[in-house]
Every structure is written in structure tokens, then in C-alpha cells.
Write an enzyme that holds these catalytic residues in place. Sequence first.
Site, mmCIF file in Angstrom:
data_model
loop_
_atom_site.group_PDB
_atom_site.id
_atom_site.type_symbol
_atom_site.label_atom_id
_atom_site.label_comp_id
_atom_site.label_asym_id
_atom_site.label_seq_id
_atom_site.Cartn_x
_atom_site.Cartn_y
_atom_site.Cartn_z
ATOM 1 N N HIS A 18 146.073 -21.535 -16.420
ATOM 2 C CA HIS A 18 145.742 -20.495 -17.407
ATOM 3 C C HIS A 18 146.879 -19.475 -17.501
ATOM 4 O O HIS A 18 147.298 -19.072 -18.578
ATOM 5 C CB HIS A 18 144.489 -19.708 -16.978
ATOM 6 C CG HIS A 18 143.212 -20.468 -16.998
ATOM 7 N ND1 HIS A 18 142.348 -20.490 -15.929
ATOM 8 C CD2 HIS A 18 142.627 -21.214 -17.967
ATOM 9 C CE1 HIS A 18 141.285 -21.219 -16.240
ATOM 10 N NE2 HIS A 18 141.431 -21.672 -17.467
ATOM 11 N N LYS A 42 128.415 -24.419 -19.218
ATOM 12 C CA LYS A 42 128.885 -24.168 -17.845
ATOM 13 C C LYS A 42 128.047 -23.095 -17.156
ATOM 14 O O LYS A 42 127.617 -22.130 -17.801
ATOM 15 C CB LYS A 42 130.353 -23.705 -17.853
ATOM 16 C CG LYS A 42 131.335 -24.790 -18.242
ATOM 17 C CD LYS A 42 132.757 -24.265 -18.219
ATOM 18 C CE LYS A 42 133.772 -25.322 -18.640
ATOM 19 N NZ LYS A 42 135.112 -24.745 -18.828
ATOM 20 N N SER A 129 139.537 -25.098 -13.560
ATOM 21 C CA SER A 129 138.780 -24.217 -12.674
ATOM 22 C C SER A 129 137.744 -25.037 -11.889
ATOM 23 O O SER A 129 137.521 -24.788 -10.707
ATOM 24 C CB SER A 129 138.043 -23.140 -13.482
ATOM 25 O OG SER A 129 138.961 -22.358 -14.189
HETATM 26 O O1 PNS Z 1 137.459 -22.312 -20.673
HETATM 27 P P1 PNS Z 1 136.475 -23.000 -21.587
HETATM 28 O O2 PNS Z 1 135.110 -23.085 -20.926
HETATM 29 O O3 PNS Z 1 136.967 -24.332 -22.072
HETATM 30 O O4 PNS Z 1 136.346 -22.053 -22.864
HETATM 31 C C1 PNS Z 1 135.437 -22.386 -23.899
HETATM 32 C C2 PNS Z 1 135.099 -21.128 -24.712
HETATM 33 C C3 PNS Z 1 134.467 -20.062 -23.819
HETATM 34 C C4 PNS Z 1 136.358 -20.580 -25.357
HETATM 35 C C5 PNS Z 1 134.098 -21.557 -25.833
HETATM 36 O O5 PNS Z 1 132.944 -22.108 -25.249
HETATM 37 C C6 PNS Z 1 133.726 -20.398 -26.753
HETATM 38 O O6 PNS Z 1 134.469 -20.089 -27.654
HETATM 39 N N1 PNS Z 1 132.529 -19.788 -26.517
HETATM 40 C C7 PNS Z 1 132.033 -18.680 -27.326
HETATM 41 C C8 PNS Z 1 131.041 -19.187 -28.379
HETATM 42 C C9 PNS Z 1 131.797 -19.851 -29.512
HETATM 43 O O7 PNS Z 1 132.437 -19.205 -30.316
HETATM 44 N N2 PNS Z 1 131.757 -21.234 -29.539
HETATM 45 C C10 PNS Z 1 132.554 -22.044 -30.448
HETATM 46 C C11 PNS Z 1 131.974 -22.233 -31.810
HETATM 47 S S1 PNS Z 1 130.287 -22.684 -31.850
#
Ligand code: PNS
Length: 163
Positions: A18, A42, A129
Site C-alpha cells: 500500500h 471483509k 493485508s
Molecule cells: O482494500 P480493499 O478492501 O480492496 O478496498 C475496497 C474498497 C474499500 C475501496 C471498496 O470496497 C469500497 O469502495 N467500499 C466503499 C463502498 C463503495 O463505494 N463500493 C463500490 C461501489 S458499490
Amino acid sequence: MSKIAVCPGSFDPVTLGHLDIIKRGSDIFDKVYVCILNNSSKQPLFTVEERISLLKEVTKDMPNVEVDSFKGLLIDYAASKNAKVVLRGLRAVSDFEYEMQITAMNRKLNENIETLFMMTNSQYSFLSSSIVKEAAKYHGNITDLVPEVVERELQKKFKKART
Ligand code: PNS
């Protein structure tokens, strides 16, 4: 016009993979918001406050990086910060389908915001992670995969969990 990007993720916890993307992003954009968002698939180990504190510690030498969290859609957060770009790291082909899906959804939600992908440094292409947590849980060596402060916090978490 200043170039603003959001680097979103769960960051549970932040890894050197990251950090590599955040650092390279901060060299390109005027401002990078590193934002912790909820990934509904998650179950986090660290609280949002703990993750913020770790991210702040490891990005303290990057003056144009700001750490934040948001409960809601990534695209709404990006719009609230006037960010035109969402910056994501891409490790391997296995990431591609998932990233394509959320990118397409985000574009449908707001077509003015672009998602840019940066290939992670090859030394981190296997790193996540989740895999770090798994190794730390069974007291494997995670030096060189996470910042020192994260290693210490992981050790504390798993020590606590055993007693
Ligand atoms: O590190 P990750 O878990 O791959 O990150 C994923 C994350 C947190 C960026 C994604 O799940 C996210 O954007 N969550 C917020 C809700 C959202 O906007 N979802 C995408 C469109 S439905």
C-alpha cells in the site's frame, strides 16, 4: 487546477505494498487522500481509529497525503474532495476481475471520476493485508512486508487474542 486523487482501501492493516502505491501517487498528484472505507465482504481486525493512526504514522513524511475515513460510497467521498481520480494498486491478474467490477460500478455512479491503476512493485505482487494477518497470527516473520509499527501492532493483537 490542482490534481487530487483518492487512494481508497480497507488498509487492515497498511502494508508496504500500500505504502509503495501511496508514495508513488503522492509524487504524481498534488494531494492524495488515503481513505479507509468499508468493504462489506471483509471483517476487519483493526478498528477504523487504529487503522487511521497507523496510516498517519507511516505517511507522516508525505506532506501532500491526508488520511481519512468515510462511511458510504467511495465515489461520494471522492466528489466531496473534488478528486477526479481514484488511485488503486494492481498486483496480479487475480485482482483484475474484482477491480474491473468496482471500477465499472463506480463509473456508473459517477462518470466524471476516473479510476487509475498503478502496478505494484513486483516485490509486493503477492502481498495483501489478509496474508500478512494470517502469517502474523501464527507468528511468522512479516518483517519487510509491513512497516515496523504495523508489525508491532499485529504482534500485540495476536498476543492479546491468545491470552
Ligand atoms: O482494500 P480493499 O478492501 O480492496 O478496498 C475496497 C474498497 C474499500 C475501496 C471498496 O470496497 C469500497 O469502495 N467500499 C466503499 C463502498 C463503495 O463505494 N463500493 C463500490 C461501489 S458499490
